[in-house]
Enzyme design. Structure first.
Site, PDB file in Angstrom:
ATOM      1  N   LYS A   1       0.818  -1.205   0.000  1.00 53.83           N
ATOM      2  CA  LYS A   1       0.000   0.000   0.000  1.00 53.83           C
ATOM      3  C   LYS A   1       0.864   1.272   0.000  1.00 53.83           C
ATOM      4  O   LYS A   1       2.031   1.260   0.377  1.00 53.83           O
ATOM      5  CB  LYS A   1      -0.954   0.004   1.200  1.00 53.83           C
ATOM      6  CG  LYS A   1      -2.063  -1.052   1.127  1.00 53.83           C
ATOM      7  CD  LYS A   1      -3.109  -0.698   0.095  1.00 53.83           C
ATOM      8  CE  LYS A   1      -4.153  -1.786  -0.109  1.00 53.83           C
ATOM      9  NZ  LYS A   1      -5.090  -1.911   0.996  1.00 53.83           N
TER      10      LYS A   1
ATOM     11  N   ARG B   1      -4.001 -10.066   4.066  1.00 50.87           N
ATOM     12  CA  ARG B   1      -4.122 -10.237   2.612  1.00 50.87           C
ATOM     13  C   ARG B   1      -2.893  -9.622   1.945  1.00 50.87           C
ATOM     14  O   ARG B   1      -2.653  -8.423   2.069  1.00 50.87           O
ATOM     15  CB  ARG B   1      -5.412  -9.562   2.130  1.00 50.87           C
ATOM     16  CG  ARG B   1      -5.705  -9.697   0.652  1.00 50.87           C
ATOM     17  CD  ARG B   1      -7.043  -9.037   0.333  1.00 50.87           C
ATOM     18  NE  ARG B   1      -7.386  -9.161  -1.082  1.00 50.87           N
ATOM     19  CZ  ARG B   1      -7.000  -8.302  -2.027  1.00 50.87           C
ATOM     20  NH1 ARG B   1      -6.273  -7.243  -1.703  1.00 50.87           N
ATOM     21  NH2 ARG B   1      -7.349  -8.493  -3.288  1.00 50.87           N
TER      22      ARG B   1
END
Length: 306
Positions: A223, A264
């Site tokens: 991210k 995840r």
């Protein structure tokens, strides 16, 4: 922190934080777009993720990166169904990453055992009823709007309290539509309508989500907030998405230590090892605590070596 145990329909209890491996069959995902468009290669990659330690393989056919545009349902179905079927037939536990009820229903029919909806049931009013009929676990992620506008929606006074409260509202909505509360998994939605400071604040307070009484899925993989943390000290350029896997694994193990049910990630091997280390430490702490209680002591005293 003592680990909570959850019973989710059709899923095992791994007795540790599970690892969900990401399998994007999209041309435009932010770090691996276009890499697994060929169904045969995608199936092989799904099997490889399982071999590397993924407990779940999450198949998605529509990018949700900031600014992404939606694809037609027919195209999403054509991308994901062959890739769901292949690993599922080999015994891999597959989840379907979709915001569409018709895609979720078709994928479950073809062997998917979890529906992972980044909109938490809000993008498609039919989703909750479809999940209720299927009986499979349902990931309800915090969501404020479609990808094309998500960066404009990151406005919080107290991000931890507001995100948790909004997820509770989403949970209430899907339960009212017929989803069994025992099916629900929650996700704070790192990077979705969140600024960098928001993501760090949520990660620092994951243990607060235990109050919701539902399993917590955390998706830190590659991210933007990690890229900014690891920016080049001279140029200030964020680290590239594919060079964020070590930071992802570190973030994942910290999430596991705060009680996350699953993480995840794109790169499975390192994270699978990391969560097993965390589980081993947790187990040894529990054993040591039991020994201390049985001996009537809270701390073992050590004598100097002669």
């Amino acid at each position: 922190m003592e680990r909570q145990s959850y019973t989710l329909p059709g899923l095992p209890d791994w007795h540790r934080c599970a690892v969900m491996g990401i399998l994007n069959v999209t041309p435009d995902s932010f770090s691996d777009g276009g890499k697994w468009l060929d169904p045969g290669l995608a199936v092989e990659h799904g099997l490889a993720l399982a071999a590397q330690g993924a407990d779940i393989v999450d198949v998605g056919g529509e990018s949700t990166r900031p600014g992404a545009r939606r694809v037609p349902a027919e195209e999403e179905l054509a991308r994901v169904l062959p890739v769901v079927r292949g690993p599922a037939r080999e015994g891999v536990l597959v989840s379907i990453d979709t915001m569409r009820a018709e895609v979720a229903e078709a994928a479950v029919e073809d062997g998917a055992r979890i529906v992972n909806d980044v909109s938490g049931g809000r993008a498609d009013g039919r989703m909750a009823k479809a999940v209720a009929r299927s009986g499979v676990p349902f990931v309800v992620m915090h969501w404020r709007g479609q990808s094309r506008a998500m960066d404009d929606l990151a406005d919080y006074r107290d991000v931890v309290a507001e995100v948790a409260a909004e997820v509770v509202c989403q949970m209430d909505a899907v339960v009212s539509a017929g989803v069994d509360p025992a099916q629900v998994i929650v996700d704070p939605g790192l990077g979705f309508a969140k600024g960098r400071r928001d993501d760090w604040s949520l990660l620092a307070a994951l243990d607060a989500w235990r109050a919701l009484g539902r399993p917590l899925l955390v998706g830190p993989s590659r991210k933007r907030f990690l890229g900014e943390l690891l920016a080049d000290p001279v140029t200030g350029e964020p680290r590239s998405a594919r060079d964020r896997d070590a930071a992802t694994a570190a973030t994942a193990v910290l999430a596991a230590a705060q009680g996350a049910w699953a993480v995840r990630v794109h790169e499975v091997r390192a994270t699978a090892a990391a969560v097993r280390v965390e589980a081993a430490i947790r187990s040894y702490r529990a054993t040591a605590g039991q020994v201390s209680r049985e001996s009537g002591s809270t701390r073992r005293s050590l004598s100097p070596v002669p």
